[in-house]
Structure formats: C-alpha cells, structure tokens
Motif scaffolding. Sequence first.
Motif, short mmCIF file in Angstrom:
data_model
loop_
_atom_site.label_atom_id
_atom_site.label_comp_id
_atom_site.label_asym_id
_atom_site.label_seq_id
_atom_site.Cartn_x
_atom_site.Cartn_y
_atom_site.Cartn_z
N ASN A 135 5.22 8.94 -14.84
CA ASN A 135 6.26 9.12 -15.87
C ASN A 135 7.01 7.82 -16.15
N GLY A 136 6.34 6.92 -16.85
CA GLY A 136 6.99 5.65 -17.15
C GLY A 136 6.55 5.06 -18.47
N THR A 137 7.29 4.04 -18.92
CA THR A 137 6.98 3.28 -20.12
C THR A 137 6.84 1.82 -19.73
N VAL A 138 5.72 1.19 -20.16
CA VAL A 138 5.39 -0.18 -19.79
C VAL A 138 5.11 -0.95 -21.08
N ILE A 139 5.88 -2.01 -21.35
CA ILE A 139 5.74 -2.77 -22.59
C ILE A 139 5.70 -4.26 -22.29
N ASN A 140 4.72 -4.94 -22.88
CA ASN A 140 4.71 -6.40 -22.88
C ASN A 140 4.74 -6.87 -24.33
N LYS A 141 5.73 -7.67 -24.67
CA LYS A 141 5.88 -8.15 -26.05
C LYS A 141 4.85 -9.21 -26.41
N ASN A 142 4.19 -9.78 -25.40
CA ASN A 142 3.32 -10.92 -25.66
C ASN A 142 1.93 -10.77 -25.07
N GLY A 143 1.82 -10.45 -23.78
CA GLY A 143 0.54 -10.33 -23.11
C GLY A 143 0.16 -8.89 -22.83
N PRO A 144 -0.88 -8.67 -22.00
CA PRO A 144 -1.27 -7.32 -21.62
C PRO A 144 -0.18 -6.61 -20.81
N ALA A 145 -0.13 -5.29 -20.94
CA ALA A 145 0.86 -4.51 -20.22
C ALA A 145 0.45 -4.27 -18.76
N LEU A 146 -0.86 -4.23 -18.48
CA LEU A 146 -1.33 -3.88 -17.13
C LEU A 146 -2.58 -4.66 -16.78
N GLU A 147 -2.63 -5.12 -15.52
CA GLU A 147 -3.86 -5.65 -14.95
C GLU A 147 -4.09 -4.98 -13.61
N VAL A 148 -5.30 -4.45 -13.42
CA VAL A 148 -5.73 -3.91 -12.13
C VAL A 148 -6.98 -4.66 -11.71
N ASP A 173 0.82 -1.21 0.00
CA ASP A 173 0.00 0.00 0.00
C ASP A 173 0.86 1.26 0.00
N ASN A 174 0.27 2.36 -0.52
CA ASN A 174 0.89 3.68 -0.44
C ASN A 174 2.29 3.72 -1.04
N CYS A 175 2.43 3.09 -2.19
CA CYS A 175 3.75 2.97 -2.82
C CYS A 175 3.83 3.92 -4.01
N SER A 176 5.02 4.45 -4.28
CA SER A 176 5.24 5.37 -5.39
C SER A 176 6.30 4.82 -6.33
N PHE A 177 5.98 4.80 -7.63
CA PHE A 177 6.92 4.41 -8.68
C PHE A 177 7.03 5.57 -9.66
N SER A 178 8.24 6.03 -9.96
CA SER A 178 8.39 7.17 -10.86
C SER A 178 9.60 7.04 -11.76
N ASN A 179 9.47 7.58 -12.97
CA ASN A 179 10.57 7.65 -13.95
C ASN A 179 11.15 6.26 -14.21
N PHE A 180 10.41 5.47 -15.00
CA PHE A 180 10.81 4.08 -15.18
C PHE A 180 10.56 3.62 -16.61
N PHE A 181 11.30 2.57 -17.00
CA PHE A 181 11.11 1.85 -18.25
C PHE A 181 11.11 0.37 -17.91
N ILE A 182 9.99 -0.32 -18.17
CA ILE A 182 9.90 -1.73 -17.82
C ILE A 182 9.34 -2.51 -19.00
N ILE A 183 9.88 -3.73 -19.22
CA ILE A 183 9.48 -4.54 -20.37
C ILE A 183 9.55 -6.01 -20.01
N ASN A 184 8.54 -6.78 -20.45
CA ASN A 184 8.57 -8.23 -20.28
C ASN A 184 8.05 -8.91 -21.53
N ASP A 185 8.07 -10.25 -21.51
CA ASP A 185 7.67 -11.04 -22.68
C ASP A 185 6.89 -12.25 -22.18
N SER A 186 5.66 -12.01 -21.71
CA SER A 186 4.87 -13.07 -21.12
C SER A 186 3.43 -13.02 -21.61
N ALA A 187 2.93 -14.14 -22.11
CA ALA A 187 1.55 -14.19 -22.57
C ALA A 187 0.57 -14.23 -21.41
N SER A 188 0.99 -14.81 -20.27
CA SER A 188 0.07 -15.03 -19.16
C SER A 188 0.23 -14.04 -18.01
#
Length: 284
Positions: free
Chosen positions: A153-166, A117-132
Amino acid sequence: SFTAIANSGPGLHCAYDTAVAIKLTDFTAINTGASAGSYAISVNGECDLSNFHAKSNSGTALSTGSQFQGSCSRFDLESDTGKGIHSISSSGVNYLPRFSNFTITCSDNNCIDSNIDNCSFSNFFIINDSASLTTISEVGGGSSGSFNNKYYNGTVINKNGPALEVTNSTGICFKGVSFTSVQNLAVNISLATASQSVDFVKCNIKSEYGNPNGHGVQLANTAGSVDIRNCDIEVSNTGAKCVRGTGSGQMLTLRNTDLKGSSLYLDNVTLNTVYTDIYGNTTT
C-alpha cells in the motif's frame, strides 16, 4: 518531545545494546553536514521510533544498522542529496524491521535503499528527482541481494529516473503499490540466478515519459522468477513497451493484468505457462 541538530555525526544515534530496548516518540532530528555520513538518525538494535521528522543535507535521513530489529511508524523524511532510508544487510538474521505510515522526499538519491532482509514497508508515499538513482533500490552486489522484503500500500514516484530497480534479490514482494516515472521507464528488473524472485500483486505501473524509451517494465535478466498478477501497466508513447526484455526470451509470469498505451505490449518476452485445466488447456 525534543529536537536534535548536528552538522557532522548523527543528529540522533541509537546504538545496539542487548540489555536495552529504546522507545522514542514526538521528536525532530536534523543534520546540516556536507558529508554522506552526516545522518539525521542512525539506529541499531531494538529500537521503536514513532511520530518523528528527520531531515538531512548530504547524508541519509534514517540509517538502520545490521542489527536493527524494531519499528519506525508515523514519520516523514527529507534529504537534499542523501538517501531517505538506507538499510544495511542483517546477514541473514531474522530481525524483522518494520516501517509504516511514512513519507519520504529526496532530491538526487534513493528514497529507500534496502540491503536488509525480512523487512516490511507499509502505507507510504515516497518521491525523488534523480535520473541515475531509483526511488526504491532493491539491489545486491554480485549475485546475492536482499531477501524477503515486503512493500504494501504505497505510492512511488520518480520525476526523472526509474521508480524501482530490483537486482539479484530474492522473495521481494510489492502488493498494492503504485509506481510512476515521469521522464523514464518505470521499473527495471534483473535477476541472475534461479533462486531470485520478485512479485507484483495489484500494483499500478506507469511511465508518463512521452518517448519510445518510456517502458513500463524492463527485464534485463530473468534467470530468476518475475511474477506480475492483477496489475495495470501503462505507457504514454505507443512506441514504448508495457514489458520489454533487453534481450530475446526474457521469462515472465503475467496473469490478469491490463496493458495500455503501446502498439506492441510485450517485446523480447516469453510468457511462462502456469495453469493447466482438466482438458489440458494452458493459460498464463
């Protein structure tokens, strides 16, 4: 300046201690172990880590415990089959963990799996390659997930599956974040109760999947609040939807947002009315 290498337990372990605040900088932590518990770094308590590199084989690159209350800055993480950052629930305590100026590269796992809880993520580039497994996972078990996590302020990339789940989380906010899925829908949201919420502000959401299933945002349950404003949502197949509900009448607040690439931008979605002017006109 140091290097820590392990093949089973954590390469670097900072334990919770109420009497000690730990500060570490300029280091490398590596774990070559084959189990999911083979962390490169495990931290808890009041720890500040900066300017570091961590790599794991099967375990999480950076595992933060339920009492982590420090910061991690200027770092890069790698994991072959493990997670990048895995945060364990802080049980409602306001520890305010902070992660800034970082990159994460994962193969078949989440780059960020946050149950804290109450976490902050800033200025990032993240990438994965997962269908699931999504690049960022804000998922809670049952009807209660994480609370008040913020991403800036970030970039989120998934080469295979969705980039985000909430799923079943509250007070989640993304501002100035770009989400891209190369071979899938980009963002998946499910909120089971009225108290749960997620906001997107000045974000870019894109599916590059040239298939009718390459939706921008998919809404599975909107008992909670989904607010998208000042964003761009783009799909790469005209049969895909910029925003799609998996069932009829999924609720959405959509303001000042460009929708591109679809022949039917909204499907199974009901827009909330949020503004009424002095003449009684309503707009979304």
